[in-house]
Structures are given as structure tokens and as C-alpha cells.
Scaffold this motif. Structure first.
Motif, short mmCIF file in Angstrom:
data_model
loop_
_atom_site.label_atom_id
_atom_site.label_comp_id
_atom_site.label_asym_id
_atom_site.label_seq_id
_atom_site.Cartn_x
_atom_site.Cartn_y
_atom_site.Cartn_z
N ASP A 61 0.82 -1.21 0.00
CA ASP A 61 0.00 0.00 0.00
C ASP A 61 0.85 1.26 0.00
O ASP A 61 0.34 2.35 -0.24
CB ASP A 61 -0.92 0.00 1.24
N GLN A 62 2.14 1.12 0.28
CA GLN A 62 3.02 2.28 0.33
C GLN A 62 3.56 2.65 -1.04
O GLN A 62 4.36 3.58 -1.16
CB GLN A 62 4.18 1.99 1.28
N GLY A 63 3.12 1.97 -2.06
CA GLY A 63 3.57 2.28 -3.41
C GLY A 63 4.76 1.46 -3.82
O GLY A 63 5.04 0.39 -3.25
N GLN A 64 5.50 1.92 -4.80
CA GLN A 64 6.63 1.16 -5.36
C GLN A 64 7.79 1.12 -4.38
O GLN A 64 8.15 2.12 -3.76
CB GLN A 64 7.06 1.83 -6.66
N LYS A 65 8.40 -0.05 -4.23
CA LYS A 65 9.57 -0.20 -3.37
C LYS A 65 10.46 -1.29 -3.93
O LYS A 65 10.02 -2.19 -4.66
CB LYS A 65 9.16 -0.54 -1.94
N VAL A 66 11.76 -1.20 -3.60
CA VAL A 66 12.74 -2.17 -4.06
C VAL A 66 12.63 -3.42 -3.19
O VAL A 66 12.69 -3.34 -1.95
CB VAL A 66 14.17 -1.60 -3.98
N ILE A 67 12.48 -4.58 -3.83
CA ILE A 67 12.37 -5.83 -3.08
C ILE A 67 13.63 -6.68 -3.20
O ILE A 67 13.90 -7.51 -2.32
CB ILE A 67 11.15 -6.65 -3.54
N LEU A 68 14.43 -6.46 -4.26
CA LEU A 68 15.65 -7.23 -4.45
C LEU A 68 16.55 -6.47 -5.44
O LEU A 68 16.05 -5.87 -6.40
CB LEU A 68 15.32 -8.63 -5.00
N SER A 69 17.85 -6.53 -5.21
CA SER A 69 18.76 -5.81 -6.11
C SER A 69 20.11 -6.53 -6.18
O SER A 69 20.46 -7.33 -5.30
CB SER A 69 18.96 -4.36 -5.65
N TYR A 70 20.86 -6.17 -7.26
CA TYR A 70 22.20 -6.72 -7.48
C TYR A 70 23.10 -5.58 -7.93
O TYR A 70 22.79 -4.86 -8.90
CB TYR A 70 22.15 -7.82 -8.54
N SER A 71 24.22 -5.42 -7.23
CA SER A 71 25.13 -4.33 -7.55
C SER A 71 26.52 -4.67 -7.05
O SER A 71 26.67 -5.17 -5.91
CB SER A 71 24.66 -3.02 -6.91
N GLY A 72 27.53 -4.40 -7.89
CA GLY A 72 28.91 -4.65 -7.51
C GLY A 72 29.18 -6.11 -7.20
O GLY A 72 30.02 -6.43 -6.36
N GLY A 73 28.46 -7.01 -7.85
CA GLY A 73 28.67 -8.43 -7.65
C GLY A 73 28.01 -9.00 -6.39
O GLY A 73 28.26 -10.15 -6.04
N LYS A 74 27.18 -8.22 -5.71
CA LYS A 74 26.52 -8.66 -4.49
C LYS A 74 25.01 -8.52 -4.61
O LYS A 74 24.50 -7.66 -5.33
CB LYS A 74 27.01 -7.86 -3.29
N VAL A 75 24.33 -9.37 -3.86
CA VAL A 75 22.86 -9.35 -3.84
C VAL A 75 22.40 -8.67 -2.56
O VAL A 75 22.93 -8.97 -1.46
CB VAL A 75 22.29 -10.78 -3.92
N TYR A 76 21.41 -7.79 -2.67
CA TYR A 76 20.87 -7.07 -1.52
C TYR A 76 19.36 -7.34 -1.43
O TYR A 76 18.65 -7.24 -2.43
CB TYR A 76 21.13 -5.57 -1.65
N GLU A 77 18.94 -7.67 -0.22
CA GLU A 77 17.52 -7.95 0.01
C GLU A 77 16.89 -6.85 0.86
O GLU A 77 17.57 -6.20 1.67
CB GLU A 77 17.35 -9.29 0.75
N ASN A 78 15.61 -6.67 0.67
CA ASN A 78 14.85 -5.75 1.51
C ASN A 78 14.75 -6.34 2.92
O ASN A 78 14.39 -7.50 3.10
CB ASN A 78 13.44 -5.53 0.93
N GLU A 79 15.09 -5.53 3.92
CA GLU A 79 15.11 -6.04 5.29
C GLU A 79 13.74 -6.54 5.75
O GLU A 79 13.65 -7.45 6.58
CB GLU A 79 15.62 -4.96 6.25
#
Length: 336
Positions: A61-79
Motif C-alpha cells: 500500500d506504500q507504493g513502489q519499493k525495491v524488493i531485491l537488487s544486485y550491484s557490484g557483484g553482491k545481492v541485496y535484500e529488503n530487510e
């Protein structure tokens, strides 16, 4: 909304030219409680070492948000979504697909994949639709399964993605009765199979199969057609059982009541005997009486009274014995 986004991206492409590579749209269907993979393939992994991938979601309900990303050879997850989403393979090899396990109805919505490398972009817009299997259907028989009458076999699934299709099958003979029901809001989502003028030939097991695009569920019914004679016999047995139980209850109640009345009569009889019995009277002598005439007179009088009292007591004892004999005879007659 989709038209506006497309117009915006096309306008952006016309302004910055080669910076906008490709944009794709697709729809993906997943089944509730099952897994799904959202595709996002690209060819930007070999262009340089600055490969960036971001997955967005418009589910919340809060609109668009990042759920998963990849940058600099690493994977980042939404806390807030740890373990909910993951890349399905090697991102640098041109595959940015994400894997979502055990789908829930709330996962439905729009997902956006953005791939960026060396000034090149790849956008992928995915609309995820969640399909729900039919709920466990309820089955029941309407009408009396008696020879010559009509009965209806009902089947109802209260949940699931529409439309749904119903089919009846007689298991023993493999007879199928395909029926389609349009589950519009104006129609009750239930389906029935009507059997007219039933007979013993209709006995057997019937299966209802309800199906939609997500899967199917089943339920079985056992139909046993009875003849009117059997019905009357069962009714007579039931009435006889109830009547016999009532008769036994009345007999027990009568015996208990009779025993209670008998005890009351015995108690009353004993009370009457106690009231009739007289206690012995003590004789008092006046002091100072010294004349022999008086003693003789009293002695004669005492002898007379003693004789009279003895006769009276003998008569009373005889009367009491006769009364006891009569009461005993009366009780014996009652018991007979």
C-alpha cells in the motif's frame, strides 16, 4: 497507468536515444501456495563491470519499493522481506529472473525489473495474477431416495478463482454428466444432478469434480435407493423399539411405586400399635392407714380391681392379636 508509463518511457527514449534499450510487458499467472518465477532476461552482462539490477513491486500500500537488487557483484535484500524473493540463477550471465515460493493471494500485482550496464537499460513490466484452486466442495442429497421419487445430488465449492466447471461421474459405471455453470454474481455457485424416478439401478457412488484454471477438487456421495416396503418396515421397527422402551419404563415405575406404598402402610401400622399400647400404672399407698378393716377392704378392693384389670388386659391382648392377624392376612392378599 500502464499507458502513461509506456508513454513516459517512449518519450524518455526519444530524448536520451541509446540510453533506453528495450521495454517489455508480460502477464504471469501463478497458483496460490505454489512457486512462481518472474522472468527478466537481458544481454547487458558483458558490456562492463557495472551491472546493476533492481526489482520493484507495487504490491504494498506504500507504493513502489525495491524488493531485491544486485550491484557490484553482491545481492541485496529488503530487510522487511528477507528470504521472500531471490534470484533464480546467475545475474551476470543474462538472467535476472526472481523466484517467489509459496504464493499468497496478496502477492498479486505489478512487478518491475530494471537492468542497467554501461549506459544501457532493460525494463520489464510484469503483471502477476494469483489463481486459487476451488475450495473443498460440499456434497449432499436432496429428497427421499425411495423408488419412484426424484432426488437431486448437490455440489458446492464456496471459494476459488472463477469461472469454475462442475462434472458429475458415477464411479461404478464410469458414466459422466458434464455440466458447466457460469459463476456470475447473480448465480449461486452450486451445481446439482437431478435423478428422476429413481430405482435400485441408480444405487452407487457418485463423484463431483469442480475445476478451474488453478486445479480441481472432488467429493463423493453414496446413493442407496429404498423400496416403500423397506421404509415402512424400518418405521415399524423404530416405533416398536421406542414403545418397548416406554413399556419397560412404566413397569419399573409401577414396581417402585408399589414398594414405596407398601413401606408407608407398614409404618402407619406400627404407629397405630404404639398408640394402642398403654404403659403400666404405679399404685400409691396412703401413709397412716393402720386398721385391719381398711387393709382388708383395700385388699379386697385391690383383688377385685386386679382381677378386672387382668381380664381387661387379656381382652386387649386378644384384640391386638386378632388385629395383627387381620392385618397380616390383608397384606398377603394385597401381595397376591
Amino acid at each position: 497507468m500502464r499507458t502513461l508509463l509506456r508513454s513516459f518511457l517512449l518519450g524518455l527514449c526519444s530524448v536520451i536515444g541509446t540510453l533506453c534499450q528495450t521495454v517489455t510487458y508480460m502477464e504471469v499467472s501463478g497458483v496460490s501456495e505454489e512457486n512462481v518465477t518472474l522472468p527478466c532476461s537481458h544481454k547487458l552482462g558483458v558490456l562492463g563491470s557495472n551491472l546493476d539490477i533492481e526489482w520493484f513491486s507495487n504490491v504494498s500500500d506504500q507504493g513502489q519499493k525495491v524488493i531485491l537488487s544486485y550491484s557490484g557483484g553482491k545481492v541485496y535484500e529488503n530487510e522487511d522481506l528477507m528470504g521472500r524473493y531471490r534470484f533464480s540463477s546467475n545475474c551476470s550471465a543474462g538472467d535476472a529472473d526472481i523466484f517467489i515460493p509459496s504464493l499468497e493471494p496478496g502477492d498479486a500485482g505489478q512487478y518491475i525489473c530494471k537492468v542497467k550496464n554501461a549506459g544501457k537499460y532493460k525494463w520489464c513490466y510484469i503483471s502477476l495474477k494469483i489463481l486459487v484452486k476451488p475450495s473443498e466442495p460440499d456434497c449432499w442429497i436432496e429428497g427421499d431416495p425411495i423408488v419412484g421419487r426424484d432426488v437431486a445430488l448437490h455440489c458446492k465449492s464456496s471459494g476459488g478463482t472463477k469461472p469454475m466447471w462442475y462434472r458429475w461421474q458415477r464411479l461404478k459405471h464410469k458414466d459422466e454428466f458434464p455440466v458447466y455453470i457460469s459463476n456470475t454474481p447473480q448465480l449461486e455457485p452450486t451445481q446439482q444432478l437431478v435423478l428422476q424416478n429413481v430405482s435400485s439401478k441408480d444405487n452407487g457412488s457418485y463423484r463431483c469434480v469442480v475445476r478451474n484454471d488453478a486445479g480441481h477438487r472432488t467429493c463423493d456421495l453414496l446413493l442407496t435407493v429404498q423400496s416403500p416396503t423397506n421404509v415402512a418396515f424400518l418405521a415399524g421397527v423404530t416405533c416398536g423399539t421406542v414403545g418397548g422402551a416406554l413399556f419397560l419404563f412404566l413397569i419399573c415405575w409401577f414396581l417402585f411405586r408399589k414398594k414405596k406404598l407398601k413401606k408407608l402402610e407398614e409404618d402407619e401400622f406400627l404407629n397405630e400399635i404404639r398408640e394402642d399400647a398403654e404403659a403400666p400404672k404405679a399404685r400409691l399407698m396412703k401413709p397412716g392407714s393402720s386398721t385391719s378393716g381398711s387393709r382388708s377392704s383395700r385388699s379386697g378392693s385391690s383383688s377385685t380391681r386386679s382381677t378386672t384389670n387382668s381380664a381387661s388386659r387379656s381382652q386387649r391382648t386378644l384384640s391386638t392379636q386378632e388385629t395383627l392377624h387381620a392385618e397380616t392376612k390383608h397384606h398377603c392378599l394385597e401381595q397376591i
